[in-house]
Motif scaffolding. Sequence first.
Motif, PDB file in Angstrom:
ATOM      1  N   GLY A 135       0.838  -1.197   0.000  1.00  0.00           N
ATOM      2  CA  GLY A 135       0.000   0.000   0.000  1.00  0.00           C
ATOM      3  C   GLY A 135       0.868   1.241   0.000  1.00  0.00           C
ATOM      4  N   MET A 136       0.238   2.414  -0.205  1.00  0.00           N
ATOM      5  CA  MET A 136       0.903   3.717  -0.272  1.00  0.00           C
ATOM      6  C   MET A 136       1.795   3.821  -1.519  1.00  0.00           C
ATOM      7  SD  MET A 136      -0.469   4.984   2.377  1.00  0.00           S
ATOM      8  CE  MET A 136       0.250   6.616   2.381  1.00  0.00           C
ATOM      9  N   GLY A 137       2.475   4.974  -1.659  1.00  0.00           N
ATOM     10  CA  GLY A 137       3.349   5.175  -2.815  1.00  0.00           C
ATOM     11  C   GLY A 137       4.659   4.437  -2.628  1.00  0.00           C
ATOM     12  N   THR A 138       5.419   4.342  -3.697  1.00  0.00           N
ATOM     13  CA  THR A 138       6.668   3.578  -3.623  1.00  0.00           C
ATOM     14  C   THR A 138       7.631   4.186  -2.608  1.00  0.00           C
ATOM     15  OG1 THR A 138       8.511   2.684  -4.882  1.00  0.00           O
ATOM     16  CG2 THR A 138       7.725   4.857  -5.537  1.00  0.00           C
ATOM     17  N   ASP A 139       8.380   3.304  -1.943  1.00  0.00           N
ATOM     18  CA  ASP A 139       9.379   3.774  -0.971  1.00  0.00           C
ATOM     19  C   ASP A 139      10.793   3.590  -1.520  1.00  0.00           C
ATOM     20  OD1 ASP A 139       9.535   1.050  -0.910  1.00  0.00           O
ATOM     21  OD2 ASP A 139       8.887   0.815   1.159  1.00  0.00           O
ATOM     22  N   ARG A 140      10.895   3.280  -2.822  1.00  0.00           N
ATOM     23  CA  ARG A 140      12.213   3.063  -3.439  1.00  0.00           C
ATOM     24  C   ARG A 140      12.934   4.409  -3.595  1.00  0.00           C
ATOM     25  NH1 ARG A 140      14.503  -1.311  -3.959  1.00  0.00           N
ATOM     26  NH2 ARG A 140      14.999  -1.297  -6.170  1.00  0.00           N
ATOM     27  N   PRO A 141      14.259   4.385  -3.598  1.00  0.00           N
ATOM     28  CA  PRO A 141      15.005   5.653  -3.721  1.00  0.00           C
ATOM     29  C   PRO A 141      15.043   6.193  -5.153  1.00  0.00           C
ATOM     30  CG  PRO A 141      16.529   3.823  -3.498  1.00  0.00           C
ATOM     31  CD  PRO A 141      15.159   3.236  -3.386  1.00  0.00           C
ATOM     32  N   ARG A 158       5.523  -5.029  -7.326  1.00  0.00           N
ATOM     33  CA  ARG A 158       6.426  -4.845  -8.485  1.00  0.00           C
ATOM     34  C   ARG A 158       5.910  -3.763  -9.421  1.00  0.00           C
ATOM     35  NH1 ARG A 158      10.184  -6.452  -5.550  1.00  0.00           N
ATOM     36  NH2 ARG A 158       9.990  -8.598  -4.861  1.00  0.00           N
ATOM     37  N   THR A 159       4.588  -3.662  -9.543  1.00  0.00           N
ATOM     38  CA  THR A 159       4.014  -2.612 -10.378  1.00  0.00           C
ATOM     39  C   THR A 159       4.262  -1.256  -9.737  1.00  0.00           C
ATOM     40  OG1 THR A 159       2.278  -4.103 -11.129  1.00  0.00           O
ATOM     41  CG2 THR A 159       1.868  -1.752 -11.396  1.00  0.00           C
ATOM     42  N   ARG A 160       3.951  -1.164  -8.456  1.00  0.00           N
ATOM     43  CA  ARG A 160       4.102   0.119  -7.772  1.00  0.00           C
ATOM     44  C   ARG A 160       5.523   0.649  -7.882  1.00  0.00           C
ATOM     45  NH1 ARG A 160       4.485   0.824  -1.326  1.00  0.00           N
ATOM     46  NH2 ARG A 160       6.571   0.106  -1.859  1.00  0.00           N
ATOM     47  N   ASP A 161       6.487  -0.253  -7.702  1.00  0.00           N
ATOM     48  CA  ASP A 161       7.872   0.194  -7.612  1.00  0.00           C
ATOM     49  C   ASP A 161       8.561   0.368  -8.961  1.00  0.00           C
ATOM     50  OD1 ASP A 161       7.544   0.193  -4.922  1.00  0.00           O
ATOM     51  OD2 ASP A 161       8.821  -1.537  -4.501  1.00  0.00           O
ATOM     52  N   SER A 162       7.992  -0.192 -10.017  1.00  0.00           N
ATOM     53  CA  SER A 162       8.744  -0.215 -11.280  1.00  0.00           C
ATOM     54  C   SER A 162       7.999   0.329 -12.484  1.00  0.00           C
ATOM     55  CB  SER A 162       9.174  -1.652 -11.605  1.00  0.00           C
ATOM     56  OG  SER A 162      10.006  -2.148 -10.599  1.00  0.00           O
ATOM     57  N   VAL A 163       6.742   0.675 -12.346  1.00  0.00           N
ATOM     58  CA  VAL A 163       5.986   1.107 -13.517  1.00  0.00           C
ATOM     59  C   VAL A 163       5.644   2.590 -13.409  1.00  0.00           C
ATOM     60  CG1 VAL A 163       3.956   0.685 -14.951  1.00  0.00           C
ATOM     61  CG2 VAL A 163       5.015  -1.215 -13.717  1.00  0.00           C
ATOM     62  N   GLY A 164       5.857   3.297 -14.501  1.00  0.00           N
ATOM     63  CA  GLY A 164       5.551   4.730 -14.529  1.00  0.00           C
ATOM     64  C   GLY A 164       6.820   5.557 -14.459  1.00  0.00           C
ATOM     65  N   ILE A 165       6.659   6.878 -14.553  1.00  0.00           N
ATOM     66  CA  ILE A 165       7.815   7.771 -14.500  1.00  0.00           C
ATOM     67  C   ILE A 165       7.548   8.880 -13.464  1.00  0.00           C
ATOM     68  CG2 ILE A 165       8.478   7.306 -16.899  1.00  0.00           C
ATOM     69  CD1 ILE A 165       7.323  10.088 -17.622  1.00  0.00           C
ATOM     70  N   PRO A 166       8.625   9.534 -12.992  1.00  0.00           N
ATOM     71  CA  PRO A 166       8.425  10.573 -11.969  1.00  0.00           C
ATOM     72  C   PRO A 166       7.549  11.725 -12.460  1.00  0.00           C
ATOM     73  CG  PRO A 166      10.728   9.926 -12.065  1.00  0.00           C
ATOM     74  CD  PRO A 166      10.056   9.277 -13.240  1.00  0.00           C
ATOM     75  N   ALA A 167       6.763  12.246 -11.530  1.00  0.00           N
ATOM     76  CA  ALA A 167       5.799  13.306 -11.848  1.00  0.00           C
ATOM     77  C   ALA A 167       6.490  14.545 -12.415  1.00  0.00           C
ATOM     78  CB  ALA A 167       5.020  13.676 -10.586  1.00  0.00           C
ATOM     79  N   GLU A 168       7.661  14.894 -11.873  1.00  0.00           N
ATOM     80  CA  GLU A 168       8.324  16.136 -12.266  1.00  0.00           C
ATOM     81  C   GLU A 168       8.631  16.127 -13.764  1.00  0.00           C
ATOM     82  OE1 GLU A 168       9.137  13.972  -9.860  1.00  0.00           O
ATOM     83  OE2 GLU A 168      10.348  14.882  -8.283  1.00  0.00           O
ATOM     84  N   LEU A 169       9.195  15.004 -14.240  1.00  0.00           N
ATOM     85  CA  LEU A 169       9.566  14.924 -15.653  1.00  0.00           C
ATOM     86  C   LEU A 169       8.312  14.876 -16.522  1.00  0.00           C
ATOM     87  CD1 LEU A 169      12.471  12.320 -15.355  1.00  0.00           C
ATOM     88  CD2 LEU A 169      12.661  14.792 -15.564  1.00  0.00           C
ATOM     89  N   ALA A 170       7.297  14.135 -16.063  1.00  0.00           N
ATOM     90  CA  ALA A 170       6.053  14.032 -16.830  1.00  0.00           C
ATOM     91  C   ALA A 170       5.395  15.398 -16.961  1.00  0.00           C
ATOM     92  CB  ALA A 170       5.102  13.053 -16.151  1.00  0.00           C
TER      93      ALA A 170
END
Lengths: 153, 500
Positions: free
Chosen positions: B101-107, B346-358
């Motif tokens: 749950g929650m947003g990714t905690d990966r660095p 695995r989806t939460r941590d690896s799919v999508g791109i950072p909001a700033e760049l988007a």
Amino acid sequence: MKRVYAREEVCAGCKLCEVYCATAHSEYPNSILKAFLKQETRPIARILVEVDQPLSFALQCRHCEEANCTQACITGAMTKNPETGIVTNDESRCVGCWTCVLVCPYGAIKRDETGHKVASKCDLCSNNDTNPICVEKCPNNALIFAEISRGGE
Amino acid sequence: MSISMQLPDYLVERDPNRCIKCKVCVNQCANEVHSWDEDIDSVIAAEEKCVNCHRCVTYCPTRALKIRRNPTEYKENSYWNARTIRGIDRQAEGGGVLLTGMGTDRPIPIYWDRLFLNASQVTNPSIDPLREPMEIKTYLGSKPDNVIIKDGKLIKELPPQLVLDAPIMFGALSFGAISLSAVKSLAKAATDCGIMWNTGEGGLHRDAYEYSKNCIVQVASGRFGVDAEYLNAGAAIEIKIGQGAKPGIGGHLPGEKVGEEVSRTRMIPIGSDAISPAPHHDIYSIEDLRQLIYALKEATRYTKPVSVKVSAVHNVAAIASGIVRAGADIVAIDGVRGGTGAAPLRTRDSVGIPAELALASVDSRLRQEGIRNQASLVIAGGIRNSSDVVKAIALGADACYIGTAALITMGCRMCQTCYTGKCNWGICTQDPKLVKRLNPEIGAQRLANLIHAWSHEIKELLGGMGINALESLRGNRLMLRGVGLSETEYRILGILPAGE
């Protein structure tokens, strides 16, 4: 008169009110640690959280207008202050006969047998202005101290 | 059954010199970590169940409790680290998709922290917001290509606009995923602050209709709770295509969370799983999306702006262009750090791109195509504070959604076990004994405090830049400088390095 009212819908059933009440009425009213760990007998709370989850609420003396306990008391220890309306037990006169316990319609009087046998009950922290400690410390605002007029009162 | 290889993530340390045996921890832990052992007259802890949500730590009246990370070390390995091994252990024993749950905690690189705002010095005056009026009011919706003024009055009718007293909105958090107490907290705070809250795909509970003037009603792939009354109740409608935490994935609210209230609000049978398909099965193209946008506009007689929310994915700029051309009034983009009540790890941590760049690439693309005015841009996914908001606006956003920050405000400690339904803070649960732990009055007050605080800070930052209206900062990337980024990142963000 102002009374403590429970808001059942937001009572978390944590019983912190019991902890703070017991402390406030102990030998060390300003220290939870001393009240529970230094006092020879475990302090007794004068508020009771009734729990049958998801139902939970804190109950204490209602300071009834026609208080059965004051009429039933055989020594005259239990009296209602005509000015503040607060019902208190004079522990020096109480003989621990438990008649008040028997007649209280709310089950809000407890037996305190830790020392001299006495009836233990809410005294609204003996004040009708500032919030009693249970109201002050409730983490979820589930207790309020207010004057709510009802029919006849 | 073989022995479990999983170690407890946390250790519960109870100071015997401070524990008064009041059992508050016992009655507050829904994970049943603490229990009373009569034989030894003490509270004991089943540490393997602890998720470090801080409920017991916060409620312990004598501060007798500490939760520590389990110090037991795995054999040092920079590739196969403890986190990786634990993930494998969980699957070896459970055999399922890893949920979280929650947003990714990966660095993931935090671009917000690499961006720095400008301030006025000597050559232009800064403004003191305590002495001078500052405007942060925000209008979301399509703006006309030109204005026609006659006798000092605006002749051309403006498309419907969403009016916000601050450029902040509460992100989509559905009733069902979160409790009714949490919904009421958000709804009341949004109403008190003149901003918007968002139903998510959970429908609008009848108790929340009184806050519907400050509500964005969502239409997602499951169409839960959608009818004409619902669509017309809100201030705007949002078509949810994707969510930052789980792009490309639908939703699944397990049947045990669908009680009477959720059932009535979502318009599904009690106890049935609420499954949102991964795609909208009537939207396989931009043209299909246009049909739904206009169907919703028809249903509300063109009185409400329609937003389309997508996850930030690789081609987000082109997708956003298509969304604008399909007739959306608002495009909401949810970055990879966006939160969720439940998602495959695995989806939460690896799919999508950072909001700033988007955000930067979408704003640039819409400007290049000359259609930036046709839709407002809302960014979501990891907005932590007011300076993130200001930086987002300088990068081109019109407003921000906050989800995680709002949850933290209500008490969430981000233990990431939202999907268990045992939220000790009464936020992400439908268990009535837990739901009542969140007092909506307290929740709403805390949220309102947060919005007021951020609003003040936004004005301070604007004033420092010599800007007295937020509108003058929108897309004003000259107010940003970057540190420690690559040439490509500077190009995508459209900013200069600090010193240039």
